[in-house]
Enzyme design. Structure first.
Site, PDB file in Angstrom:
ATOM      1  N   CYS A   1      40.635  36.462  47.144  1.00 46.18           N
ATOM      2  CA  CYS A   1      41.956  36.852  46.652  1.00 46.18           C
ATOM      3  C   CYS A   1      42.491  35.831  45.668  1.00 46.18           C
ATOM      4  CB  CYS A   1      42.929  37.022  47.823  1.00 46.18           C
ATOM      5  SG  CYS A   1      42.592  38.480  48.824  1.00 46.18           S
TER       6      CYS A   1
ATOM      7  N   CYS B   1      35.278  28.614  33.822  1.00 43.62           N
ATOM      8  CA  CYS B   1      36.046  29.663  34.489  1.00 43.62           C
ATOM      9  C   CYS B   1      37.158  28.986  35.290  1.00 43.62           C
ATOM     10  CB  CYS B   1      35.155  30.528  35.376  1.00 43.62           C
ATOM     11  SG  CYS B   1      34.372  29.628  36.738  1.00 43.62           S
TER      12      CYS B   1
END
Length: 419
Positions: free
Chosen positions: A221, A378
Protein backbone atom coordinates in the site's frame (compact mmCIF):
# COMPACT_ATOMS: atom_id res chain seq x y z
CA UNK A 1 5.48 -28.60 18.54
CA UNK A 2 2.58 -26.32 19.29
CA UNK A 3 2.56 -24.05 22.29
CA UNK A 4 0.13 -25.36 24.93
CA UNK A 5 -2.97 -23.24 25.33
CA UNK A 6 -3.70 -22.28 28.95
CA UNK A 7 -6.78 -23.91 30.43
CA UNK A 8 -9.92 -21.86 30.06
CA UNK A 9 -8.63 -19.71 27.22
CA UNK A 10 -9.61 -21.98 24.34
CA UNK A 11 -13.26 -23.03 24.34
CA UNK A 12 -14.93 -26.04 22.75
CA UNK A 13 -16.27 -24.29 19.65
CA UNK A 14 -16.47 -27.28 17.32
CA UNK A 15 -19.82 -28.82 16.56
CA UNK A 16 -21.72 -30.86 14.00
CA UNK A 17 -22.46 -27.63 12.20
CA UNK A 18 -18.84 -27.42 11.14
CA UNK A 19 -19.47 -30.26 8.70
CA UNK A 20 -21.69 -27.79 6.88
CA UNK A 21 -18.90 -25.23 6.84
CA UNK A 22 -19.76 -22.97 9.75
CA UNK A 23 -19.70 -22.78 13.53
CA UNK A 24 -23.33 -23.52 14.25
CA UNK A 25 -22.95 -23.28 17.99
CA UNK A 26 -20.50 -20.42 18.19
CA UNK A 27 -17.60 -20.30 20.59
CA UNK A 28 -19.21 -22.36 23.32
CA UNK A 29 -18.60 -22.11 27.03
CA UNK A 30 -20.79 -23.43 29.79
CA UNK A 31 -23.79 -21.09 29.91
CA UNK A 32 -23.50 -20.57 33.66
CA UNK A 33 -20.01 -19.11 33.20
CA UNK A 34 -21.08 -16.37 30.79
CA UNK A 35 -21.50 -12.90 32.28
CA UNK A 36 -25.04 -11.72 32.92
CA UNK A 37 -26.23 -8.44 31.42
CA UNK A 38 -26.67 -5.51 33.76
CA UNK A 39 -29.16 -2.66 33.28
CA UNK A 40 -26.75 -0.46 31.30
CA UNK A 41 -25.77 -3.34 29.02
CA UNK A 42 -29.39 -4.17 28.27
CA UNK A 43 -29.86 -0.57 27.16
CA UNK A 44 -26.57 -0.35 25.25
CA UNK A 45 -27.09 -3.59 23.33
CA UNK A 46 -30.88 -3.40 22.99
CA UNK A 47 -30.71 -3.43 19.18
CA UNK A 48 -28.85 -6.72 19.39
CA UNK A 49 -31.14 -8.20 22.00
CA UNK A 50 -34.22 -7.82 19.83
CA UNK A 51 -32.62 -9.74 16.94
CA UNK A 52 -33.79 -13.35 17.35
CA UNK A 53 -30.46 -14.74 16.10
CA UNK A 54 -28.58 -12.77 18.78
CA UNK A 55 -30.78 -12.18 21.81
CA UNK A 56 -29.62 -12.13 25.41
CA UNK A 57 -27.61 -15.34 25.17
CA UNK A 58 -25.88 -14.18 22.01
CA UNK A 59 -24.90 -10.90 23.62
CA UNK A 60 -23.52 -12.81 26.58
CA UNK A 61 -21.43 -14.86 24.14
CA UNK A 62 -20.02 -11.63 22.70
CA UNK A 63 -19.21 -10.26 26.13
CA UNK A 64 -17.46 -13.51 26.94
CA UNK A 65 -15.42 -13.67 23.74
CA UNK A 66 -11.72 -12.94 23.36
CA UNK A 67 -10.65 -11.65 19.94
CA UNK A 68 -7.13 -10.72 18.80
CA UNK A 69 -6.71 -8.03 16.12
CA UNK A 70 -3.38 -8.13 14.31
CA UNK A 71 -2.53 -4.58 13.34
CA UNK A 72 -4.07 -1.29 14.46
CA UNK A 73 -3.90 0.27 11.01
CA UNK A 74 -6.28 0.47 8.08
CA UNK A 75 -8.19 -2.76 8.64
CA UNK A 76 -7.64 -2.75 12.38
CA UNK A 77 -9.27 0.67 12.78
CA UNK A 78 -12.85 -0.26 11.81
CA UNK A 79 -12.39 -3.77 13.20
CA UNK A 80 -11.45 -2.61 16.69
CA UNK A 81 -14.21 -0.02 16.83
CA UNK A 82 -16.96 -2.35 15.64
CA UNK A 83 -15.83 -5.28 17.79
CA UNK A 84 -15.97 -2.97 20.80
CA UNK A 85 -19.30 -1.47 19.77
CA UNK A 86 -20.75 -4.97 19.38
CA UNK A 87 -19.78 -5.81 22.95
CA UNK A 88 -16.87 -8.20 22.45
CA UNK A 89 -15.64 -8.30 26.02
CA UNK A 90 -11.90 -8.73 25.56
CA UNK A 91 -10.00 -7.43 22.56
CA UNK A 92 -6.29 -7.93 22.07
CA UNK A 93 -4.39 -5.69 19.68
CA UNK A 94 -0.83 -6.33 18.53
CA UNK A 95 1.19 -3.70 16.66
CA UNK A 96 4.73 -2.39 17.16
CA UNK A 97 4.27 0.73 15.03
CA UNK A 98 3.62 4.37 15.91
CA UNK A 99 1.07 6.73 14.38
CA UNK A 100 2.34 8.71 11.39
CA UNK A 101 0.58 11.47 9.52
CA UNK A 102 0.32 9.33 6.37
CA UNK A 103 -1.80 6.87 8.39
CA UNK A 104 -4.61 9.35 8.99
CA UNK A 105 -5.96 9.13 5.43
CA UNK A 106 -7.48 5.74 6.27
CA UNK A 107 -6.67 4.73 9.87
CA UNK A 108 -9.64 6.44 11.53
CA UNK A 109 -8.80 4.97 14.92
CA UNK A 110 -6.11 7.63 15.32
CA UNK A 111 -6.00 11.43 15.19
CA UNK A 112 -3.53 14.29 14.90
CA UNK A 113 -3.03 14.25 18.66
CA UNK A 114 -1.81 10.64 18.42
CA UNK A 115 1.10 11.34 16.06
CA UNK A 116 4.22 9.61 17.33
CA UNK A 117 2.32 7.49 19.85
CA UNK A 118 2.26 3.68 19.79
CA UNK A 119 -0.76 2.55 17.80
CA UNK A 120 -1.82 0.09 20.48
CA UNK A 121 -2.09 2.93 23.03
CA UNK A 122 -4.09 5.11 20.65
CA UNK A 123 -6.31 2.15 19.81
CA UNK A 124 -6.96 1.34 23.47
CA UNK A 125 -7.98 4.94 24.17
CA UNK A 126 -10.31 5.01 21.15
CA UNK A 127 -12.02 1.82 22.36
CA UNK A 128 -12.28 3.23 25.89
CA UNK A 129 -14.01 6.33 24.55
CA UNK A 130 -16.55 4.08 22.86
CA UNK A 131 -17.03 1.62 25.72
CA UNK A 132 -14.79 1.77 28.81
CA UNK A 133 -16.11 -1.63 29.93
CA UNK A 134 -14.31 -3.41 27.06
CA UNK A 135 -10.98 -4.88 28.13
CA UNK A 136 -8.18 -4.08 25.68
CA UNK A 137 -5.03 -6.16 25.96
CA UNK A 138 -2.16 -4.23 24.41
CA UNK A 139 0.69 -6.09 22.74
CA UNK A 140 3.15 -3.38 21.74
CA UNK A 141 5.47 -5.73 19.95
CA UNK A 142 6.06 -7.43 16.67
CA UNK A 143 4.51 -10.84 16.15
CA UNK A 144 7.40 -13.29 15.73
CA UNK A 145 7.97 -17.00 15.31
CA UNK A 146 8.90 -17.11 18.99
CA UNK A 147 5.76 -15.45 20.41
CA UNK A 148 3.05 -16.07 17.80
CA UNK A 149 1.49 -19.28 19.08
CA UNK A 150 1.65 -18.14 22.71
CA UNK A 151 -0.15 -14.85 21.95
CA UNK A 152 -2.65 -16.33 19.49
CA UNK A 153 -3.37 -19.17 21.89
CA UNK A 154 -4.84 -16.74 24.43
CA UNK A 155 -7.75 -15.86 22.15
CA UNK A 156 -10.85 -17.53 20.72
CA UNK A 157 -10.59 -15.87 17.33
CA UNK A 158 -8.06 -13.81 15.35
CA UNK A 159 -8.80 -11.00 12.92
CA UNK A 160 -5.84 -10.36 10.60
CA UNK A 161 -5.25 -6.78 9.49
CA UNK A 162 -1.57 -7.24 8.58
CA UNK A 163 -0.11 -5.34 5.65
CA UNK A 164 2.76 -7.67 4.71
CA UNK A 165 3.12 -11.25 3.55
CA UNK A 166 5.48 -12.40 6.28
CA UNK A 167 2.98 -11.56 9.02
CA UNK A 168 0.09 -13.12 7.10
CA UNK A 169 1.89 -16.48 6.91
CA UNK A 170 2.92 -16.19 10.55
CA UNK A 171 -0.62 -15.48 11.76
CA UNK A 172 -2.08 -18.25 9.61
CA UNK A 173 0.36 -20.85 10.88
CA UNK A 174 -0.09 -19.83 14.52
CA UNK A 175 -3.86 -20.10 14.14
CA UNK A 176 -3.63 -23.55 12.55
CA UNK A 177 -1.21 -24.79 15.21
CA UNK A 178 -3.46 -23.54 18.04
CA UNK A 179 -6.79 -24.43 16.40
CA UNK A 180 -7.94 -20.80 16.29
CA UNK A 181 -10.32 -19.55 13.56
CA UNK A 182 -8.82 -16.72 11.49
CA UNK A 183 -10.77 -13.94 9.78
CA UNK A 184 -8.52 -12.56 7.05
CA UNK A 185 -8.67 -9.38 5.02
CA UNK A 186 -6.52 -7.69 2.39
CA UNK A 187 -6.71 -4.33 0.63
CA UNK A 188 -4.94 -2.64 -2.29
CA UNK A 189 -5.94 0.50 -4.16
CA UNK A 190 -9.66 -0.12 -4.87
CA UNK A 191 -9.80 -3.88 -4.22
CA UNK A 192 -10.36 -5.90 -1.07
CA UNK A 193 -10.66 -9.55 -0.05
CA UNK A 194 -12.19 -11.27 2.98
CA UNK A 195 -12.41 -14.89 4.05
CA UNK A 196 -12.30 -17.21 7.07
CA UNK A 197 -9.46 -19.70 7.34
CA UNK A 198 -10.53 -22.55 9.61
CA UNK A 199 -9.07 -25.96 8.75
CA UNK A 200 -9.98 -28.79 8.69
CA UNK A 201 -13.42 -27.41 7.83
CA UNK A 202 -11.97 -25.32 5.02
CA UNK A 203 -8.62 -24.14 3.72
CA UNK A 204 -5.96 -22.14 5.49
CA UNK A 205 -4.07 -19.26 3.93
CA UNK A 206 -1.27 -21.54 2.75
CA UNK A 207 -3.73 -23.84 0.97
CA UNK A 208 -4.60 -20.99 -1.39
CA UNK A 209 -1.30 -19.09 -1.31
CA UNK A 210 1.41 -21.74 -0.74
CA UNK A 211 4.29 -19.33 -1.35
CA UNK A 212 4.62 -15.54 -1.11
CA UNK A 213 5.02 -13.75 -4.44
CA UNK A 214 8.54 -12.68 -5.43
CA UNK A 215 9.61 -9.45 -3.79
CA UNK A 216 8.54 -6.39 -5.73
CA UNK A 217 5.97 -8.16 -7.88
CA UNK A 218 3.06 -7.11 -5.65
CA UNK A 219 3.33 -3.47 -4.52
CA UNK A 220 2.55 -2.65 -0.92
CA UNK A 221 0.00 0.00 0.00
CA UNK A 222 2.95 2.31 0.64
CA UNK A 223 3.97 1.93 -3.01
CA UNK A 224 0.64 1.30 -4.73
CA UNK A 225 -1.74 3.21 -2.48
CA UNK A 226 -5.20 2.43 -1.11
CA UNK A 227 -8.48 4.32 -1.32
CA UNK A 228 -8.98 5.71 2.17
CA UNK A 229 -12.51 4.37 2.61
CA UNK A 230 -11.75 0.82 1.41
CA UNK A 231 -10.51 -0.42 4.81
CA UNK A 232 -13.89 0.52 6.30
CA UNK A 233 -15.69 -1.83 3.92
CA UNK A 234 -13.27 -4.73 4.32
CA UNK A 235 -12.67 -4.29 8.06
CA UNK A 236 -16.41 -4.16 8.69
CA UNK A 237 -16.91 -7.31 6.64
CA UNK A 238 -14.25 -9.01 8.76
CA UNK A 239 -16.07 -8.03 11.95
CA UNK A 240 -19.34 -9.39 10.54
CA UNK A 241 -17.61 -12.73 10.03
CA UNK A 242 -16.13 -12.63 13.52
CA UNK A 243 -19.52 -11.95 15.11
CA UNK A 244 -21.14 -14.78 13.14
CA UNK A 245 -18.44 -17.17 14.34
CA UNK A 246 -18.85 -16.11 17.95
CA UNK A 247 -22.63 -16.30 17.79
CA UNK A 248 -22.76 -19.47 15.70
CA UNK A 249 -25.15 -17.99 13.15
CA UNK A 250 -25.32 -17.62 9.39
CA UNK A 251 -22.86 -18.96 6.84
CA UNK A 252 -19.31 -17.78 7.57
CA UNK A 253 -16.91 -17.37 4.67
CA UNK A 254 -15.25 -20.75 5.16
CA UNK A 255 -14.16 -22.03 1.75
CA UNK A 256 -15.34 -18.80 0.12
CA UNK A 257 -13.20 -15.79 -0.78
CA UNK A 258 -15.21 -12.56 -0.93
CA UNK A 259 -13.89 -10.02 -3.45
CA UNK A 260 -14.78 -6.32 -3.41
CA UNK A 261 -14.17 -3.87 -6.26
CA UNK A 262 -14.88 -0.38 -4.95
CA UNK A 263 -14.55 1.22 -8.40
CA UNK A 264 -17.28 -0.98 -9.86
CA UNK A 265 -19.18 -1.18 -6.57
CA UNK A 266 -19.33 -4.98 -6.81
CA UNK A 267 -18.96 -7.90 -4.42
CA UNK A 268 -18.21 -11.32 -5.87
CA UNK A 269 -17.28 -14.71 -4.48
CA UNK A 270 -14.67 -17.31 -5.31
CA UNK A 271 -14.67 -20.87 -3.99
CA UNK A 272 -11.41 -21.97 -2.33
CA UNK A 273 -10.55 -25.46 -1.17
CA UNK A 274 -8.35 -27.06 1.43
CA UNK A 275 -5.16 -28.60 0.03
CA UNK A 276 -4.52 -32.09 1.44
CA UNK A 277 -0.83 -31.51 0.69
CA UNK A 278 -0.68 -28.20 2.58
CA UNK A 279 2.49 -28.09 4.70
CA UNK A 280 0.69 -26.64 7.71
CA UNK A 281 -2.87 -28.01 7.70
CA UNK A 282 -2.68 -30.90 5.23
CA UNK A 283 -2.88 -34.60 5.83
CA UNK A 284 0.86 -34.80 6.58
CA UNK A 285 1.88 -31.35 7.83
CA UNK A 286 5.57 -30.51 8.10
CA UNK A 287 5.41 -27.06 9.72
CA UNK A 288 6.09 -27.25 13.45
CA UNK A 289 6.94 -23.58 14.02
CA UNK A 290 4.83 -20.76 12.57
CA UNK A 291 5.88 -18.41 9.80
CA UNK A 292 8.28 -18.39 6.90
CA UNK A 293 11.88 -17.31 6.56
CA UNK A 294 12.22 -13.58 6.01
CA UNK A 295 14.11 -14.06 2.76
CA UNK A 296 11.09 -15.82 1.27
CA UNK A 297 9.30 -12.46 1.25
CA UNK A 298 12.24 -10.09 0.94
CA UNK A 299 14.41 -11.73 -1.69
CA UNK A 300 14.25 -10.45 -5.25
CA UNK A 301 14.43 -12.99 -8.08
CA UNK A 302 17.97 -14.24 -8.68
CA UNK A 303 18.33 -12.58 -12.09
CA UNK A 304 17.41 -9.21 -10.54
CA UNK A 305 19.91 -9.66 -7.71
CA UNK A 306 22.65 -10.64 -10.14
CA UNK A 307 21.91 -7.63 -12.37
CA UNK A 308 22.19 -5.26 -9.40
CA UNK A 309 25.53 -6.64 -8.19
CA UNK A 310 28.15 -3.99 -8.89
CA UNK A 311 25.55 -1.71 -10.43
CA UNK A 312 23.87 -0.20 -7.36
CA UNK A 313 24.76 3.40 -6.54
CA UNK A 314 24.35 5.16 -3.21
CA UNK A 315 22.92 8.68 -3.07
CA UNK A 316 26.28 10.38 -2.61
CA UNK A 317 27.69 8.67 -5.71
CA UNK A 318 24.70 9.68 -7.79
CA UNK A 319 25.06 13.29 -6.65
CA UNK A 320 28.72 13.27 -7.67
CA UNK A 321 27.87 11.82 -11.05
CA UNK A 322 25.14 14.42 -11.57
CA UNK A 323 27.67 17.15 -10.74
CA UNK A 324 30.06 15.65 -13.27
CA UNK A 325 27.25 15.54 -15.83
CA UNK A 326 26.49 19.21 -15.30
CA UNK A 327 30.16 20.11 -15.84
CA UNK A 328 30.39 17.94 -18.94
CA UNK A 329 32.79 15.39 -17.45
CA UNK A 330 30.20 12.60 -17.73
CA UNK A 331 27.12 11.87 -19.79
CA UNK A 332 24.27 9.57 -18.78
CA UNK A 333 20.47 9.53 -18.69
CA UNK A 334 18.76 9.59 -15.30
CA UNK A 335 15.42 7.78 -15.53
CA UNK A 336 12.62 7.76 -12.95
CA UNK A 337 10.69 4.49 -13.38
CA UNK A 338 7.81 5.45 -11.04
CA UNK A 339 4.30 6.32 -12.14
CA UNK A 340 3.62 9.93 -13.26
CA UNK A 341 1.45 10.66 -10.22
CA UNK A 342 4.40 9.79 -7.97
CA UNK A 343 6.68 12.13 -9.89
CA UNK A 344 4.28 14.97 -9.12
CA UNK A 345 5.14 14.55 -5.42
CA UNK A 346 8.93 14.55 -5.66
CA UNK A 347 11.72 13.95 -8.16
CA UNK A 348 15.45 14.20 -8.67
CA UNK A 349 16.26 17.20 -10.86
CA UNK A 350 17.55 16.27 -14.28
CA UNK A 351 15.61 13.01 -14.54
CA UNK A 352 13.07 11.89 -17.10
CA UNK A 353 10.05 9.78 -16.28
CA UNK A 354 9.63 6.43 -18.07
CA UNK A 355 7.34 4.15 -15.99
CA UNK A 356 8.40 0.60 -15.26
CA UNK A 357 5.54 -0.86 -17.30
CA UNK A 358 7.00 0.57 -20.51
CA UNK A 359 10.24 -1.29 -19.86
CA UNK A 360 8.34 -4.51 -19.21
CA UNK A 361 6.51 -4.13 -22.52
CA UNK A 362 9.76 -3.33 -24.32
CA UNK A 363 8.54 0.04 -25.56
CA UNK A 364 10.94 2.03 -23.38
CA UNK A 365 13.98 0.25 -24.78
CA UNK A 366 13.38 1.90 -28.15
CA UNK A 367 13.74 5.32 -26.50
CA UNK A 368 17.20 4.67 -25.10
CA UNK A 369 20.46 5.58 -26.79
CA UNK A 370 22.63 2.43 -26.73
CA UNK A 371 25.77 4.59 -26.55
CA UNK A 372 24.62 6.50 -23.48
CA UNK A 373 24.74 4.98 -19.94
CA UNK A 374 21.55 4.91 -17.89
CA UNK A 375 20.89 5.42 -14.17
CA UNK A 376 17.49 4.30 -12.87
CA UNK A 377 15.60 5.12 -9.69
CA UNK A 378 12.19 4.54 -8.08
CA UNK A 379 10.76 5.11 -4.60
CA UNK A 380 12.68 2.48 -2.64
CA UNK A 381 14.93 0.67 -5.11
CA UNK A 382 12.89 -2.45 -5.87
CA UNK A 383 11.24 -1.38 -9.11
CA UNK A 384 14.44 0.20 -10.40
CA UNK A 385 16.31 -3.06 -9.69
CA UNK A 386 13.75 -4.97 -11.73
CA UNK A 387 14.05 -2.49 -14.60
CA UNK A 388 17.85 -2.66 -14.29
CA UNK A 389 17.70 -6.40 -15.02
CA UNK A 390 15.62 -5.75 -18.14
CA UNK A 391 17.87 -2.94 -19.40
CA UNK A 392 21.13 -4.78 -18.79
CA UNK A 393 19.75 -7.95 -20.40
CA UNK A 394 19.07 -5.82 -23.48
CA UNK A 395 22.74 -4.82 -23.61
CA UNK A 396 22.64 -1.33 -22.09
CA UNK A 397 25.18 0.07 -19.63
CA UNK A 398 23.03 0.78 -16.58
CA UNK A 399 23.05 1.33 -12.82
CA UNK A 400 20.31 2.05 -10.31
CA UNK A 401 19.97 4.05 -7.10
CA UNK A 402 19.83 1.79 -4.05
CA UNK A 403 17.08 2.89 -1.68
CA UNK A 404 15.50 5.01 -4.39
CA UNK A 405 14.42 8.60 -3.98
CA UNK A 406 13.70 7.84 -0.32
CA UNK A 407 17.45 7.41 0.25
CA UNK A 408 18.11 10.52 -1.86
CA UNK A 409 15.83 12.61 0.35
CA UNK A 410 17.31 11.12 3.53
CA UNK A 411 20.88 11.90 2.51
CA UNK A 412 20.82 14.69 -0.05
CA UNK A 413 17.59 16.71 -0.14
CA UNK A 414 15.71 16.40 3.16
CA UNK A 415 13.54 19.39 2.22
CA UNK A 416 11.77 17.38 -0.49
CA UNK A 417 8.29 16.02 0.14
CA UNK A 418 7.92 12.40 1.24
CA UNK A 419 5.13 9.90 0.65
Amino acid sequence: MTTPVPDGLKRDHLSDGLKRGHLSDGLKRDHAERPRLDRDQVTRYSRHLIIPEVGVDGQRRLLDARVLVVGAGGLGSPALLYLAAAGVGTIGVIDDDVVEISNLQRQVLHGVGDLGRPKVESAAEAVARLDPAVTVEQHQERLTRENATEIVGRYDLVLDGADNFATRYLVNDACVLTGTPLVWGSIFRFDGQVTVWNPPHGPCYRCVFPEPPPAGTVPSCAEGGVLGVLPAAIGSAQVAEALKLILGIGEPLIGRLLLHDALRATWSELAVERDPACVVCGDAPTVVAPGIDADQCDALPLHVVEAAQGHTLDAATLRRRLTDRESGREDFELIDVREPNEVEINRIDGSVNIPKGLFESGEALTRLDPSRPVVLYCKGGVRSAQVLAIVRAAGFDADHLGGGITAWIDQIEPEQLRY
